[in-house]
Enzyme design. Sequence first.
Site, PDB file in Angstrom:
ATOM      1  N   PRO A 137       1.166  -1.602   0.001  1.00 25.52           N
ATOM      2  CA  PRO A 137       0.094  -0.053   0.193  1.00 25.52           C
ATOM      3  C   PRO A 137       1.194   1.504   0.174  1.00 25.52           C
ATOM      4  CG  PRO A 137      -0.189  -0.909   1.995  1.00 25.52           C
ATOM      5  CD  PRO A 137       0.720  -2.128   1.045  1.00 25.52           C
ATOM      6  N   ASN A 138       0.800   1.937  -0.493  1.00 27.74           N
ATOM      7  CA  ASN A 138       0.829   4.150  -0.721  1.00 27.74           C
ATOM      8  C   ASN A 138       2.588   3.884  -1.095  1.00 27.74           C
ATOM      9  OD1 ASN A 138      -1.032   4.761   0.600  1.00 27.74           O
ATOM     10  ND2 ASN A 138      -0.869   3.774   2.615  1.00 27.74           N
ATOM     11  N   ARG A 149       5.112  12.372  -2.855  1.00 30.11           N
ATOM     12  CA  ARG A 149       5.468  12.963  -1.723  1.00 30.11           C
ATOM     13  C   ARG A 149       6.566  12.461  -0.610  1.00 30.11           C
ATOM     14  NH1 ARG A 149      -0.794  11.905  -1.407  1.00 30.11           N
ATOM     15  NH2 ARG A 149      -1.582  13.268  -3.134  1.00 30.11           N
ATOM     16  N   TYR A 151      11.083   8.427   1.269  1.00 31.51           N
ATOM     17  CA  TYR A 151      10.887   8.028   0.008  1.00 31.51           C
ATOM     18  C   TYR A 151      11.911   8.136  -1.246  1.00 31.51           C
ATOM     19  CZ  TYR A 151       8.292   5.190   3.504  1.00 31.51           C
ATOM     20  OH  TYR A 151       7.404   5.440   4.423  1.00 31.51           O
ATOM     21  N   ASN A 202       8.484  -6.345  -1.167  1.00 28.08           N
ATOM     22  CA  ASN A 202       7.564  -4.929  -0.021  1.00 28.08           C
ATOM     23  C   ASN A 202       6.129  -4.826  -0.100  1.00 28.08           C
ATOM     24  OD1 ASN A 202       7.942  -2.618   0.780  1.00 28.08           O
ATOM     25  ND2 ASN A 202       9.119  -1.209  -0.996  1.00 28.08           N
ATOM     26  N   ALA A 255       3.178  -0.924   4.625  1.00 26.21           N
ATOM     27  CA  ALA A 255       2.710  -1.138   6.394  1.00 26.21           C
ATOM     28  C   ALA A 255       2.464  -2.415   6.084  1.00 26.21           C
ATOM     29  CB  ALA A 255       2.188   0.114   6.250  1.00 26.21           C
ATOM     30  N   ASP A 311       1.214 -15.638   6.496  1.00 28.83           N
ATOM     31  CA  ASP A 311       1.038 -17.384   5.955  1.00 28.83           C
ATOM     32  C   ASP A 311       0.752 -17.642   4.685  1.00 28.83           C
ATOM     33  OD1 ASP A 311       0.240 -17.510   8.512  1.00 28.83           O
ATOM     34  OD2 ASP A 311      -2.125 -17.742   8.269  1.00 28.83           O
ATOM     35  N   GLU A 326      12.352 -10.219   1.724  1.00 26.98           N
ATOM     36  CA  GLU A 326      12.259  -8.752   2.152  1.00 26.98           C
ATOM     37  C   GLU A 326      12.516  -7.647   2.195  1.00 26.98           C
ATOM     38  OE1 GLU A 326      10.722  -8.619   6.339  1.00 26.98           O
ATOM     39  OE2 GLU A 326      10.251  -6.936   6.224  1.00 26.98           O
ATOM     40  N   HIS A 369      12.930  -2.974   1.410  1.00 27.18           N
ATOM     41  CA  HIS A 369      12.063  -1.670   2.130  1.00 27.18           C
ATOM     42  C   HIS A 369      13.338  -0.397   1.298  1.00 27.18           C
ATOM     43  CE1 HIS A 369       9.760  -3.270   4.524  1.00 27.18           C
ATOM     44  NE2 HIS A 369      10.114  -4.380   4.827  1.00 27.18           N
ATOM     45  N   LEU A 370      12.954   0.368   0.699  1.00 27.79           N
ATOM     46  CA  LEU A 370      13.115   1.375   1.046  1.00 27.79           C
ATOM     47  C   LEU A 370      14.458   2.270   1.355  1.00 27.79           C
ATOM     48  CD1 LEU A 370      10.550   2.887  -1.334  1.00 27.79           C
ATOM     49  CD2 LEU A 370      12.572   2.420  -2.590  1.00 27.79           C
ATOM     50  N   ARG A 410      13.592   4.040  12.040  1.00 25.08           N
ATOM     51  CA  ARG A 410      12.150   5.084  12.326  1.00 25.08           C
ATOM     52  C   ARG A 410      11.608   4.957  13.887  1.00 25.08           C
ATOM     53  NH1 ARG A 410       9.530   4.540   6.732  1.00 25.08           N
ATOM     54  NH2 ARG A 410       8.525   6.388   7.541  1.00 25.08           N
ATOM     55  N   ARG A 412       8.339   0.318  12.972  1.00 24.11           N
ATOM     56  CA  ARG A 412       8.229   0.224  11.942  1.00 24.11           C
ATOM     57  C   ARG A 412       9.346  -1.404  12.264  1.00 24.11           C
ATOM     58  NH1 ARG A 412       6.451   2.940   8.235  1.00 24.11           N
ATOM     59  NH2 ARG A 412       5.612   5.301   9.537  1.00 24.11           N
TER      60      ARG A 412
HETATM   61  O1  CA2 Z   1      10.739   1.753   3.322  1.00 21.61           O
HETATM   62  C1  CA2 Z   1      10.009   0.789   3.224  1.00 21.61           C
HETATM   63  O2  CA2 Z   1       9.866   0.972   1.445  1.00 21.61           O
HETATM   64  C2  CA2 Z   1       8.247   0.473   3.948  1.00 21.61           C
HETATM   65  O3  CA2 Z   1       8.195  -0.538   2.832  1.00 21.61           O
HETATM   66  C3  CA2 Z   1       7.672   2.108   3.403  1.00 21.61           C
HETATM   67  C4  CA2 Z   1       6.311   1.949   3.664  1.00 21.61           C
HETATM   68  C5  CA2 Z   1       6.032   2.086   4.862  1.00 21.61           C
HETATM   69  O4  CA2 Z   1       4.782   2.031   6.326  1.00 21.61           O
HETATM   70  C6  CA2 Z   1       6.854   0.670   5.994  1.00 21.61           C
HETATM   71  O5  CA2 Z   1       7.243   0.845   7.143  1.00 21.61           O
HETATM   72  C7  CA2 Z   1       8.577   0.987   5.315  1.00 21.61           C
HETATM   73  C8  CA2 Z   1       5.662   3.133   3.717  1.00 21.61           C
HETATM   74  C9  CA2 Z   1       5.541   3.052   1.818  1.00 21.61           C
HETATM   75  C10 CA2 Z   1       4.827   4.480   1.424  1.00 21.61           C
HETATM   76  O6  CA2 Z   1       5.242   4.673   0.656  1.00 21.61           O
HETATM   77  C11 CA2 Z   1       4.949   6.066   0.104  1.00 21.61           C
HETATM   78  C12 CA2 Z   1       5.842   6.618  -0.429  1.00 21.61           C
HETATM   79  C13 CA2 Z   1       4.981   8.033  -1.142  1.00 21.61           C
HETATM   80  C14 CA2 Z   1       4.340   8.844   0.074  1.00 21.61           C
HETATM   81  C15 CA2 Z   1       3.975   8.605   0.886  1.00 21.61           C
HETATM   82  C16 CA2 Z   1       3.397   7.033   1.193  1.00 21.61           C
END
Ligand code: CA2
Length: 145
Positions: A9-10, A17, A22, A73, A76, A86, A97, A99-100, A106, A110
């Site tokens: 998600p997102n 943003r 990110y 990835n 959240a 599962d 797994e 993550h960026l 953080r 997380r």
């Molecule tokens: O660092 C990562 O790759 C995360 O998986 C990114 C997730 C966060 O919930 C994880 O804790 C770490 C959030 C992705 C949301 O991406 C956005 C990008 C631009 C603006 C808002 C959110």
Amino acid sequence: MKILFLNGPNLNLLGQREPEIYGKTTLADIEAKVKERGEKLGAAIEFRQSNVEGELVGWIQQAKGKFDVIVLNAAAYTHTSIALRDAIVAAGVPTIEIHLSNVHAREEFRHKSLIAPVCAGQIIGFGANSYVLAVEAAFNVKVNH
Ligand code: CA2
């Protein structure tokens, strides 16, 4: 070698943003980089994103017999989803797994990943390069699976 990249998600908002966390790279830019690396190393890449937990679960289930490695990835859902965990176990497809951001630098919520114990390994904190590094790691995982 077939690698399925799944994004949670997102992540469709990347580059639009919170660039201080990110980066400015969009998910489409990352997909292009991953495909370029995949082509060099001889891997076919499928790249998907969903904001829906159940859709990600479905894609993990369907990967069985079709992909050698999943790179996930889970965004959240990493910190909340027993369903994804599962599905990874049920599919039996080795999963990396990624993550960026460096989630350990953080907020405390997380720091915990529900999927980490059932993944082959983690690549965390290298920005868009986490994805490119995962292509290489996928070969490693396939050999050792
Ligand atoms: O660092 C990562 O790759 C995360 O998986 C990114 C997730 C966060 O919930 C994880 O804790 C770490 C959030 C992705 C949301 O991406 C956005 C990008 C631009 C603006 C808002 C959110």
